[in-house]
Design a protein around this motif. Structure first.
Motif, PDB file in Angstrom:
ATOM      1  N   GLN A 130      -1.254   1.421  -0.688  1.00 44.74           N
ATOM      2  CA  GLN A 130      -0.082   2.511  -0.587  1.00 44.74           C
ATOM      3  C   GLN A 130      -0.827   3.671   0.006  1.00 44.74           C
ATOM      4  N   ASP A 131      -2.002   3.443   0.742  1.00 48.08           N
ATOM      5  CA  ASP A 131      -2.499   4.622   1.436  1.00 48.08           C
ATOM      6  C   ASP A 131      -2.494   5.896   0.977  1.00 48.08           C
ATOM      7  N   PRO A 132      -3.168   5.935  -0.292  1.00 48.97           N
ATOM      8  CA  PRO A 132      -3.419   7.341  -1.177  1.00 48.97           C
ATOM      9  C   PRO A 132      -4.672   8.036  -0.703  1.00 48.97           C
ATOM     10  N   GLU A 133      -4.625   9.246  -0.879  1.00 44.16           N
ATOM     11  CA  GLU A 133      -5.783  10.137  -1.080  1.00 44.16           C
ATOM     12  C   GLU A 133      -6.441  10.227  -2.402  1.00 44.16           C
TER      13      GLU A 133
ATOM     14  N   SER B 117     -13.093   4.630  -5.381  1.00 39.52           N
ATOM     15  CA  SER B 117     -13.922   5.844  -5.199  1.00 39.52           C
ATOM     16  C   SER B 117     -14.892   5.810  -4.080  1.00 39.52           C
ATOM     17  N   LEU B 118     -15.381   4.846  -3.989  1.00 44.00           N
ATOM     18  CA  LEU B 118     -16.384   4.457  -2.612  1.00 44.00           C
ATOM     19  C   LEU B 118     -15.651   4.183  -1.391  1.00 44.00           C
ATOM     20  N   THR B 119     -14.366   4.040  -1.338  1.00 48.53           N
ATOM     21  CA  THR B 119     -13.637   3.818   0.025  1.00 48.53           C
ATOM     22  C   THR B 119     -12.771   4.854   0.336  1.00 48.53           C
ATOM     23  N   GLY B 120     -13.222   6.348   0.094  1.00 50.90           N
ATOM     24  CA  GLY B 120     -12.303   7.218   0.721  1.00 50.90           C
ATOM     25  C   GLY B 120     -11.289   7.720  -0.176  1.00 50.90           C
TER      26      GLY B 120
ATOM     27  N   SER C  11     -23.332   6.068  -7.287  1.00 56.26           N
ATOM     28  CA  SER C  11     -22.748   6.271  -6.003  1.00 56.26           C
ATOM     29  C   SER C  11     -21.509   6.675  -5.966  1.00 56.26           C
ATOM     30  N   SER C  12     -20.758   6.555  -7.067  1.00 58.94           N
ATOM     31  CA  SER C  12     -19.344   6.777  -7.236  1.00 58.94           C
ATOM     32  C   SER C  12     -18.993   8.083  -7.919  1.00 58.94           C
TER      33      SER C  12
END
Ligand code: ZN
Length: 487
Positions: free
Chosen positions: A303-306, A326-329, A360-361
């Motif tokens: 759903q293309d969220p930020e 959280s690792l993918t933008g 890392s996250s």
């Protein structure tokens, strides 16, 4: 929740338009006709009997204390309920309607979070939960016991529940017309049949708690700056932890509201969605049909969220996908049931999430509690606080030997609770390079906490709590209640 409620049965007696006012007046004749109390009853009437409410003049604004006293006199001035006692199945009498309106209206005015009604064999009990503590309103007991089934029927009608169903639990909701149109207040209603009758709990949904600006949550300036930095990062995971009732939702919503912007796509998965917020795509999780937190999160990624908020990380599946997001933008916000910030990391590891993925996250953990503040009207020095008691709370020797603590003795202002109002106590653990190294070196939560204190200036909730004792804002008893929880 609401969509699972059976269809609402029509009220079995028509709304008593003239009858309500007449009988309320008669009931109060001894007090000199329709007094302020009768108006209080009629103006607070819930939507469906609004015609009766329109009869009363707009009542004067009362202080919580006045409203409370008025409600008490209203409850005890009523007739004994001999008629109403028999007619539980044919619709509540006007006195019962007034009684229910009053307990709800006054609960809202007093700022209570829950209204509990319980039947027992020889008596019934009505309790208000205020600032986290349950307290019986004894003055309501007689009327409630004499009219218990009529009162529960009235509440079930308001909540659009099946009044003929008395054997199974039911959940419903009431939209209460507070102060004749001043505000609509939502209540969540739970009815549970017990051996003595139906136990009812009404949760008053406090919208203001989810509209608190982040800046008003009581974060010290330095901590507030850390939060601002984390929430404005394009990716990472921020976890808010604490027991139930510690104000986690308030903090998460304050973050969401501060990010709610037309240029940002925010998605949430909640169980349940308690308040609808414009600008945010909120999904109500339903485990029984397979719409789990994990399923919702998977779909969010398409759903293309930020920003993604998932109500709670309950298991490895949810944790895995939250980490992946959280690792993918994406900025991911969630909660976890842990006692403090460092133990949140060990909880994730115990769930089966590898430490290299956590480092890392995860960007920040906020742990919190809600502390009851000492009532300013009955605040007094706590004479039982000895040097030993300060030492046992972790105060250093030199402070313990001359420190003073305060407590509330109970007064009219705080309804004998000794406390009035609450404030949040937080601890903020930033996952710095130092902390990442500690996690990768398999340090336990105590070691991580010690390293954070020594190298990153980590301030624990206990540190803040001790400072608040010395400031006279919270009592030693309250510190022990919320900040000395063993794992
Ligand atoms: Zn007081």
């Amino acid at each position: 929740m609401t969509d699972q409620i059976p269809p609402a049965p029509p009220p079995q007696t028509p709304p008593p338009v003239a009858g309500t006012v007449g009988s309320a007046g008669a009931g109060l004749a001894g007090n000199g006709g329709i007094g302020a109390a009768a108006m209080a009853a009629s103006v607070g009437r819930a939507k469906e009997v609004g015609t009766a409410g329109a009869v009363g003049a707009k009542k004067a604004v009362l202080s919580p204390k006045e409203a409370f006293k008025q409600a008490l006199s209203q409850g005890s001035d009523k007739e004994s309920g001999s008629a109403a006692k028999e007619n539980g199945d044919i619709g509540p009498s006007s006195n019962v309607i007034d009684f229910v309106d009053n307990i709800i209206e006054n609960g809202i005015t007093l700022g209570v979070s829950d209204i509990h009604m319980e039947p027992f064999e020889a008596r019934s009990r009505l309790r208000y939960r205020r600032d986290g503590t349950l307290k019986e309103v004894e003055e309501f007991a007689t009327f409630l016991h004499a009219n218990y089934s009529a009162v529960s029927t009235r509440i079930k009608i308001l909540a659009s529940l099946d009044i003929s169903e008395r054997r199974l639990p039911q959940d419903g909701a009431i939209r209460f017309d507070y102060k004749a149109g001043d505000d609509i207040v939502d209540l969540r209603v739970s009815v549970l049949p017990t051996s003595c009758g139906e136990r009812i709990v009404m949760r008053i949904m406090d919208k203001s708690a989810l509209n608190m600006p982040l800046a008003d949550l009581g974060f010290p300036e330095a901590e507030f700056a850390k939060i601002q930095k984390a929430i404005h990062s394009p990716q990472g995971m921020i976890l808010v932890t604490g027991p139930t009732g510690s104000g986690k939702s308030t903090t998460l919503y304050a973050v969401l509201n501060s990010l709610n912007d037309p240029e940002i796509n925010l998605m949430t998965a909640e169980d349940p969605v308690e308040f609808k917020v414009e600008g945010i795509g909120q999904v109500h999780v339903k485990d029984n049909i397979g719409l789990t937190f994990t399923a919702a999160l998977r779909s969010f990624l398409r759903q293309d969220p930020e920003v993604i908020m998932v109500g709670e990380i309950r298991d490895k599946d949810t944790g895995d996908i939250a980490v992946k997001a959280s690792l993918t933008g994406h900025l991911v916000l969630s909660t976890l049931h842990t006692n403090d910030a460092p133990s949140t990391i060990t909880r994730l590891i115990n769930m089966g999430i590898p430490s290299y993925l956590i480092t890392s996250s995860l960007t920040m953990v906020i742990a919190q509690r809600l502390a009851r503040k000492i009532c300013l009207s009955c605040k007094t020095e706590d004479m039982e606080a000895t040097k030993e008691s300060f030492l046992s709370l972790g105060f250093p020797e030199d402070v313990a030997s001359k420190a003073k603590a305060y407590t509330g003795t109970g007064c009219d202002e705080c309804f004998d609770a000794g406390a009035k109002g609450r404030r949040a106590i937080h601890e903020i653990l930033v996952i710095t390079r130092t902390i990442k190294e500690a996690i990768l070196a398999n340090k336990n939560d105590i070691e991580i906490g010690d390293i954070a204190k020594a190298k990153d200036g980590f301030v624990t909730m206990q540190d803040t709590g001790r400072a608040l004792i010395l400031e006279g804002m919270i009592s030693i008893e309250e510190f022990k209640r919320i900040l000395m929880i063993e794992d």
